[in-house]
Design a protein around this motif. Structure first.
Motif, mmCIF file in Angstrom:
data_model
loop_
_atom_site.group_PDB
_atom_site.id
_atom_site.type_symbol
_atom_site.label_atom_id
_atom_site.label_comp_id
_atom_site.label_asym_id
_atom_site.label_seq_id
_atom_site.Cartn_x
_atom_site.Cartn_y
_atom_site.Cartn_z
ATOM 1 N N LYS A 44 36.187 16.296 48.572
ATOM 2 C CA LYS A 44 37.313 15.597 49.209
ATOM 3 C C LYS A 44 37.211 15.658 50.730
ATOM 4 O O LYS A 44 37.485 14.683 51.423
ATOM 5 C CB LYS A 44 38.644 16.220 48.757
ATOM 6 C CG LYS A 44 39.049 15.764 47.365
ATOM 7 C CD LYS A 44 40.524 15.952 47.093
ATOM 8 C CE LYS A 44 40.943 17.402 47.195
ATOM 9 N NZ LYS A 44 42.342 17.588 46.765
ATOM 10 N N ASN A 47 34.516 13.295 51.840
ATOM 11 C CA ASN A 47 35.004 11.914 51.754
ATOM 12 C C ASN A 47 35.923 11.582 52.919
ATOM 13 O O ASN A 47 35.845 10.509 53.508
ATOM 14 C CB ASN A 47 35.778 11.695 50.446
ATOM 15 C CG ASN A 47 34.851 11.623 49.259
ATOM 16 O OD1 ASN A 47 33.645 11.474 49.415
ATOM 17 N ND2 ASN A 47 35.404 11.749 48.067
ATOM 18 N N PHE A 48 36.794 12.541 53.236
ATOM 19 C CA PHE A 48 37.755 12.336 54.323
ATOM 20 C C PHE A 48 37.029 12.101 55.646
ATOM 21 O O PHE A 48 37.353 11.184 56.401
ATOM 22 C CB PHE A 48 38.680 13.555 54.418
ATOM 23 C CG PHE A 48 39.670 13.481 55.550
ATOM 24 C CD1 PHE A 48 40.689 12.539 55.536
ATOM 25 C CD2 PHE A 48 39.592 14.349 56.621
ATOM 26 C CE1 PHE A 48 41.605 12.466 56.581
ATOM 27 C CE2 PHE A 48 40.500 14.283 57.664
ATOM 28 C CZ PHE A 48 41.512 13.340 57.646
ATOM 29 N N PHE A 51 35.358 8.744 55.637
ATOM 30 C CA PHE A 51 36.436 7.768 55.707
ATOM 31 C C PHE A 51 36.817 7.509 57.168
ATOM 32 O O PHE A 51 36.887 6.373 57.626
ATOM 33 C CB PHE A 51 37.613 8.409 54.966
ATOM 34 C CG PHE A 51 38.611 7.463 54.385
ATOM 35 C CD1 PHE A 51 38.221 6.389 53.621
ATOM 36 C CD2 PHE A 51 39.964 7.696 54.569
ATOM 37 C CE1 PHE A 51 39.165 5.548 53.057
ATOM 38 C CE2 PHE A 51 40.908 6.864 54.011
ATOM 39 C CZ PHE A 51 40.511 5.787 53.254
ATOM 40 N N LEU B 178 47.655 9.271 56.289
ATOM 41 C CA LEU B 178 46.798 8.436 55.444
ATOM 42 C C LEU B 178 47.013 8.617 53.953
ATOM 43 O O LEU B 178 46.524 7.824 53.165
ATOM 44 C CB LEU B 178 45.322 8.736 55.738
ATOM 45 C CG LEU B 178 44.842 8.464 57.156
ATOM 46 C CD1 LEU B 178 43.370 8.791 57.285
ATOM 47 C CD2 LEU B 178 45.084 7.016 57.536
ATOM 48 N N TYR B 181 48.266 5.610 51.948
ATOM 49 C CA TYR B 181 47.310 4.502 51.978
ATOM 50 C C TYR B 181 46.034 4.867 51.225
ATOM 51 O O TYR B 181 45.516 4.084 50.434
ATOM 52 C CB TYR B 181 46.975 4.144 53.425
ATOM 53 C CG TYR B 181 45.964 3.023 53.530
ATOM 54 C CD1 TYR B 181 46.333 1.705 53.290
ATOM 55 C CD2 TYR B 181 44.642 3.290 53.853
ATOM 56 C CE1 TYR B 181 45.413 0.682 53.371
ATOM 57 C CE2 TYR B 181 43.709 2.269 53.935
ATOM 58 C CZ TYR B 181 44.103 0.965 53.699
ATOM 59 O OH TYR B 181 43.186 -0.043 53.774
ATOM 60 N N ALA B 182 45.560 6.089 51.458
ATOM 61 C CA ALA B 182 44.305 6.522 50.839
ATOM 62 C C ALA B 182 44.418 6.528 49.321
ATOM 63 O O ALA B 182 43.485 6.136 48.622
ATOM 64 C CB ALA B 182 43.921 7.903 51.343
ATOM 65 N N MET B 185 43.828 3.401 47.823
ATOM 66 C CA MET B 185 42.419 2.998 47.870
ATOM 67 C C MET B 185 41.558 3.865 46.948
ATOM 68 O O MET B 185 40.336 3.813 46.989
ATOM 69 C CB MET B 185 41.878 3.114 49.299
ATOM 70 C CG MET B 185 42.589 2.247 50.313
ATOM 71 S SD MET B 185 42.377 0.486 49.983
ATOM 72 C CE MET B 185 40.675 0.290 50.476
ATOM 73 N N TYR B 187 41.547 7.257 46.906
ATOM 74 C CA TYR B 187 41.270 8.595 47.429
ATOM 75 C C TYR B 187 42.534 9.402 47.255
ATOM 76 O O TYR B 187 43.601 8.995 47.690
ATOM 77 C CB TYR B 187 40.902 8.512 48.913
ATOM 78 C CG TYR B 187 40.829 9.850 49.618
ATOM 79 C CD1 TYR B 187 39.671 10.611 49.595
ATOM 80 C CD2 TYR B 187 41.931 10.348 50.301
ATOM 81 C CE1 TYR B 187 39.603 11.832 50.234
ATOM 82 C CE2 TYR B 187 41.878 11.569 50.942
ATOM 83 C CZ TYR B 187 40.711 12.304 50.906
ATOM 84 O OH TYR B 187 40.657 13.515 51.538
ATOM 85 N N SER B 188 42.450 10.561 46.566
ATOM 86 C CA SER B 188 43.668 11.346 46.385
ATOM 87 C C SER B 188 43.540 12.688 47.065
ATOM 88 O O SER B 188 42.459 13.252 47.158
ATOM 89 C CB SER B 188 43.953 11.547 44.905
ATOM 90 O OG SER B 188 42.929 12.295 44.330
ATOM 91 N N ASP B 189 44.646 13.170 47.564
ATOM 92 C CA ASP B 189 44.679 14.465 48.241
ATOM 93 C C ASP B 189 45.723 15.318 47.551
ATOM 94 O O ASP B 189 46.911 15.092 47.680
ATOM 95 C CB ASP B 189 45.045 14.265 49.719
ATOM 96 C CG ASP B 189 45.001 15.562 50.488
ATOM 97 O OD1 ASP B 189 44.827 16.612 49.844
ATOM 98 O OD2 ASP B 189 45.140 15.525 51.718
#
Lengths: 77, 192
Positions: A44, A47-48, A51, B178, B181-182, B185, B187-189
């Motif tokens: 992650k 990726n960040f 990004f 983000l 928005y992410a 798209m 992308y998960s946090d």
């Protein structure tokens, strides 16, 4: 577990910023391999970074600016 | 200042400094968000670099040296725009390689992004643009240009601890901005 995860997060940040020694990198990667949760954390974070980088790295200088700089230096000389 | 043969200056300029121009322009653009201002900033940086080239140690970090000059130029321009008369002393460029760098631009901390113009459309770029200059700067220097903490510390004239804390805060601010928005798209946090 929480403080261990925080410590690992810090080391992942340092690793991705290129601030760990080779030995520290090796230790971190060995530790990460043992735990799927840590693999996910590293993925992650990577990726960040990608990004962000992809959004900021898009501007290139125009050839006319390079020539203009060289002309000004030639004139100054 | 040490004098230097013109042909040597030109060789250093061409071989070590000019190759950094795209990175410098990208940095300048993301500081000013204006193509003309970015061009002016890059041009001024190179003219100053040529003028002070005798203080550059061949084979050392040309990119970091140029970024420091550009950053100082940006601060001076910012002060002009905000009618603050203080100037950065370019003599400190000469001392860039000195072991002790005791210059203190604490006022850099006070910079606000009043010249930010938010011209670009997508949400990620807007999120990055909305970071205040000191935070945007460390993201650019570390994540885009790949400078190490100690190099960023020299470029910005702040302690390494400040570089680390700014990076940490900047990334967290970006993640917060983000996340929504992410996720849309893919992308998960899932931070705790």
């Amino acid at each position: 577990n929480t403080s261990k995860f925080k410590d690992l997060s810090k080391r992942v940040t340092l690793y991705l910023d290129g601030e760990l020694s080779k030995e520290e990198e090796r230790e971190l990667l060995l530790e990460i391999q043992k735990n799927p949760q840590y693999v996910q954390l590293l993925g992650k974070e990577q990726n960040f970074r990608e990004f962000i980088k992809s959004r900021l790295q898009r501007k290139k200088v125009s050839p006319t600016l390079v020539q203009s700089i060289k002309d000004k230096i030639r004139t100054a000389n | 200042m040490v004098t230097m043969e013109k042909n040597i200056k030109d060789k250093i300029f061409e071989e070590e400094l000019i190759p950094q121009i795209d990175a410098l322009y990208n940095f300048a653009y993301h500081l000013t968000y204006n193509e003309d201002d970015a061009n002016d900033l890059v041009q001024d940086t190179y003219l100053k670099a040529y003028r002070f080239i005798a203080s550059y140690e061949v084979g050392t970090n040309a990119k970091a040296w140029l970024f420091k000059i550009l950053k100082n130029g940006f601060i001076n321009n910012y002060r002009k725009k905000t009618k603050q008369p203080t100037k950065v002393d370019y003599q400190e460029i000469v001392n860039f390689h000195a072991e002790e760098d005791d210059t203190n631009y604490s006022s850099y901390m006070d910079l606000r992004q009043e010249i930010f113009q938010g011209m670009m459309g997508d949400e990620i770029t807007i999120a990055i643009n909305s970071l205040e200059v000191p935070f945007r700067t460390v993201i650019l220097l570390c994540d885009v240009e790949g400078f190490k903490y100690d190099e960023i510390s020299k470029i910005l004239d702040v302690p390494i601890g400040t570089v680390r804390s700014r990076l940490h805060r900047a990334r967290n601010m970006l993640k917060d901005k983000l996340r929504e928005y992410a996720e849309s798209m893919g992308y998960s946090d899932n931070r705790n």
